[in-house]
Scaffold this motif. Structure first.
Motif, PDB file in Angstrom:
ATOM      1  N   THR A  83       0.811  -1.224   0.000  1.00  0.00           N
ATOM      2  CA  THR A  83       0.000   0.000   0.000  1.00  0.00           C
ATOM      3  C   THR A  83       0.842   1.270   0.000  1.00  0.00           C
ATOM      4  OG1 THR A  83      -1.776  -1.165   1.161  1.00  0.00           O
ATOM      5  CG2 THR A  83      -1.841   1.246   1.180  1.00  0.00           C
ATOM      6  N   ASN A  84       1.829   1.343   0.877  1.00  0.00           N
ATOM      7  CA  ASN A  84       2.648   2.561   0.940  1.00  0.00           C
ATOM      8  C   ASN A  84       3.408   2.783  -0.366  1.00  0.00           C
ATOM      9  OD1 ASN A  84       1.776   3.010   3.528  1.00  0.00           O
ATOM     10  ND2 ASN A  84       3.633   2.243   4.512  1.00  0.00           N
ATOM     11  N   ALA A  85       3.891   1.707  -0.953  1.00  0.00           N
ATOM     12  CA  ALA A  85       4.615   1.821  -2.224  1.00  0.00           C
ATOM     13  C   ALA A  85       3.692   2.305  -3.331  1.00  0.00           C
ATOM     14  CB  ALA A  85       5.236   0.486  -2.599  1.00  0.00           C
ATOM     15  N   MET A  86       2.431   1.885  -3.288  1.00  0.00           N
ATOM     16  CA  MET A  86       1.478   2.337  -4.295  1.00  0.00           C
ATOM     17  C   MET A  86       1.201   3.833  -4.155  1.00  0.00           C
ATOM     18  SD  MET A  86      -1.215  -0.836  -4.542  1.00  0.00           S
ATOM     19  CE  MET A  86      -2.179  -0.008  -5.794  1.00  0.00           C
ATOM     20  N   ILE A  87       1.086   4.299  -2.915  1.00  0.00           N
ATOM     21  CA  ILE A  87       0.884   5.736  -2.696  1.00  0.00           C
ATOM     22  C   ILE A  87       2.081   6.512  -3.241  1.00  0.00           C
ATOM     23  CG2 ILE A  87       0.613   7.558  -0.967  1.00  0.00           C
ATOM     24  CD1 ILE A  87      -0.769   5.484   0.832  1.00  0.00           C
ATOM     25  N   GLN A  88       3.292   6.029  -2.933  1.00  0.00           N
ATOM     26  CA  GLN A  88       4.509   6.703  -3.394  1.00  0.00           C
ATOM     27  C   GLN A  88       4.640   6.662  -4.904  1.00  0.00           C
ATOM     28  OE1 GLN A  88       8.097   5.290  -1.550  1.00  0.00           O
ATOM     29  NE2 GLN A  88       9.375   6.867  -2.483  1.00  0.00           N
ATOM     30  N   THR A 175       1.053  13.160   0.075  1.00  0.00           N
ATOM     31  CA  THR A 175       2.376  13.156   0.705  1.00  0.00           C
ATOM     32  C   THR A 175       2.230  13.090   2.218  1.00  0.00           C
ATOM     33  OG1 THR A 175       3.354  14.423  -1.113  1.00  0.00           O
ATOM     34  CG2 THR A 175       4.532  14.431   0.970  1.00  0.00           C
ATOM     35  N   LYS A 176       1.302  13.892   2.759  1.00  0.00           N
ATOM     36  CA  LYS A 176       1.050  13.870   4.210  1.00  0.00           C
ATOM     37  C   LYS A 176       0.505  12.511   4.649  1.00  0.00           C
ATOM     38  CE  LYS A 176      -0.031  18.818   4.346  1.00  0.00           C
ATOM     39  NZ  LYS A 176      -1.126  19.803   4.448  1.00  0.00           N
ATOM     40  N   VAL A 177      -0.390  11.947   3.833  1.00  0.00           N
ATOM     41  CA  VAL A 177      -0.943  10.624   4.148  1.00  0.00           C
ATOM     42  C   VAL A 177       0.177   9.588   4.227  1.00  0.00           C
ATOM     43  CG1 VAL A 177      -2.356   8.730   3.238  1.00  0.00           C
ATOM     44  CG2 VAL A 177      -3.231  11.078   3.179  1.00  0.00           C
ATOM     45  N   LEU A 178       1.079   9.605   3.243  1.00  0.00           N
ATOM     46  CA  LEU A 178       2.172   8.640   3.222  1.00  0.00           C
ATOM     47  C   LEU A 178       3.113   8.846   4.394  1.00  0.00           C
ATOM     48  CD1 LEU A 178       3.634   6.320   1.820  1.00  0.00           C
ATOM     49  CD2 LEU A 178       4.790   8.021   0.376  1.00  0.00           C
ATOM     50  N   SER A 183       7.524   4.717   8.840  1.00  0.00           N
ATOM     51  CA  SER A 183       8.407   4.861  10.003  1.00  0.00           C
ATOM     52  C   SER A 183       9.175   6.176   9.908  1.00  0.00           C
ATOM     53  CB  SER A 183       9.397   3.699  10.044  1.00  0.00           C
ATOM     54  OG  SER A 183      10.271   3.761   8.923  1.00  0.00           O
ATOM     55  N   ALA A 184       9.809   6.555  11.013  1.00  0.00           N
ATOM     56  CA  ALA A 184      10.603   7.788  11.036  1.00  0.00           C
ATOM     57  C   ALA A 184      11.733   7.712  10.010  1.00  0.00           C
ATOM     58  CB  ALA A 184      11.171   8.005  12.437  1.00  0.00           C
ATOM     59  N   ARG A 185      12.318   6.530   9.859  1.00  0.00           N
ATOM     60  CA  ARG A 185      13.412   6.362   8.894  1.00  0.00           C
ATOM     61  C   ARG A 185      12.907   6.566   7.462  1.00  0.00           C
ATOM     62  NH1 ARG A 185      17.891   1.555   8.666  1.00  0.00           N
ATOM     63  NH2 ARG A 185      18.729   2.051   6.617  1.00  0.00           N
ATOM     64  N   LYS A 187      10.242   8.173   6.574  1.00  0.00           N
ATOM     65  CA  LYS A 187       9.834   9.574   6.437  1.00  0.00           C
ATOM     66  C   LYS A 187      11.038  10.446   6.096  1.00  0.00           C
ATOM     67  CE  LYS A 187       7.328  13.289   8.787  1.00  0.00           C
ATOM     68  NZ  LYS A 187       6.590  13.686  10.018  1.00  0.00           N
ATOM     69  N   ALA A 188      12.170  10.200   6.775  1.00  0.00           N
ATOM     70  CA  ALA A 188      13.396  10.949   6.483  1.00  0.00           C
ATOM     71  C   ALA A 188      13.871  10.682   5.056  1.00  0.00           C
ATOM     72  CB  ALA A 188      14.486  10.578   7.484  1.00  0.00           C
ATOM     73  N   ARG A 189      13.716   9.431   4.613  1.00  0.00           N
ATOM     74  CA  ARG A 189      14.099   9.091   3.241  1.00  0.00           C
ATOM     75  C   ARG A 189      13.241   9.841   2.237  1.00  0.00           C
ATOM     76  NH1 ARG A 189      11.892   5.662  -0.226  1.00  0.00           N
ATOM     77  NH2 ARG A 189      10.537   4.796   1.379  1.00  0.00           N
ATOM     78  N   LEU A 190      11.927   9.895   2.484  1.00  0.00           N
ATOM     79  CA  LEU A 190      11.025  10.621   1.590  1.00  0.00           C
ATOM     80  C   LEU A 190      11.358  12.106   1.543  1.00  0.00           C
ATOM     81  CD1 LEU A 190       7.619   8.950   2.496  1.00  0.00           C
ATOM     82  CD2 LEU A 190       8.707   8.929   0.252  1.00  0.00           C
ATOM     83  N   LEU A 191      11.634  12.674   2.711  1.00  0.00           N
ATOM     84  CA  LEU A 191      11.956  14.099   2.761  1.00  0.00           C
ATOM     85  C   LEU A 191      13.264  14.383   2.021  1.00  0.00           C
ATOM     86  CD1 LEU A 191      10.988  14.865   6.480  1.00  0.00           C
ATOM     87  CD2 LEU A 191       9.807  15.646   4.426  1.00  0.00           C
TER      88      LEU A 191
END
Length: 198
Positions: A83-88, A175-178, A183-185, A187-191
């Protein structure tokens, strides 16, 4: 305004796009396949339908199209997408995504913007007694996908709204939903992926 006609036209186009997706692996070049999928054979092939057909009646068809896109990408990627990969996958590259565009998510933005921007032309052609296309279904979807409950009327949109700016609102919401799901890790990767020149 003929719902069955619009649905048939959209589904016919989706069937033709699906045939193209089926032939992509024959190129035997993942980079070329991905470039064609993202830039030529996905949402660009459906843009006219998104802008001219009321999305309130076509979401099931658009969901099928999005499934075809993610299936084609997962074949390139070599594994199914969770699911998260699909959002991304459906986020733009500058938001840390893959750059595919969801027809379901962006159909309301395309339809509303097209109607707003073409209205002066239509008003110059059509007599006043001819009813203009209702946008209430599309605005309801726009509220859902932007996460902004105030987007109920054209007058309540940001000034000079167009398809690009409304799609930006949708991308920001997903982006906020994802970010809230990972995880925090991660999230840091996405940012980090969304930084300039990343």
């Amino acid at each position: 305004r003929n719902i069955p006609f619009s649905r048939d036209a959209v589904e016919d186009r989706i069937r033709k796009i699906a045939e193209i997706f089926d032939h992509l692996p024959e190129l035997n070049d993942a980079q070329t396949e991905f470039s064609l999928l993202r830039s030529c054979f996905s949402l660009p092939k459906l843009t006219y339908c998104l802008r001219t057909c009321d999305p309130g009646h076509l979401l099931p068809s658009y969901k099928v199209f999005d499934t075809l896109q993610t299936k084609a990408f997962s074949q390139l990627f070599g594994r199914p997408l969770e699911t998260n990969a699909m959002i991304q996958t459906f986020l733009p590259v500058k938001k840390g995504g893959i750059g595919l565009r969801s027809a379901e998510q962006h159909s309301s933005a395309a339809f509303i913007a097209s109607n707003i921007q073409s209205r002066p032309i239509l008003d110059g052609i059509l007599p006043p007694h001819v009813t203009r296309r209702p946008l209430h279904n599309a605005f309801s979807l726009l509220q859902t996908y932007t996460g902004n409950a105030t987007f109920t009327l054209e007058e309540l949109l940001p000034p000079n709204s167009d398809q690009h700016s409304l799609s930006r609102e949708i991308d920001s919401n997903f982006t906020k939903v994802l970010q809230a799901r990972v995880s925090a890790r991660d999230k840091a990767r996405l940012l980090s992926l969304s930084l300039p020149h990343a």
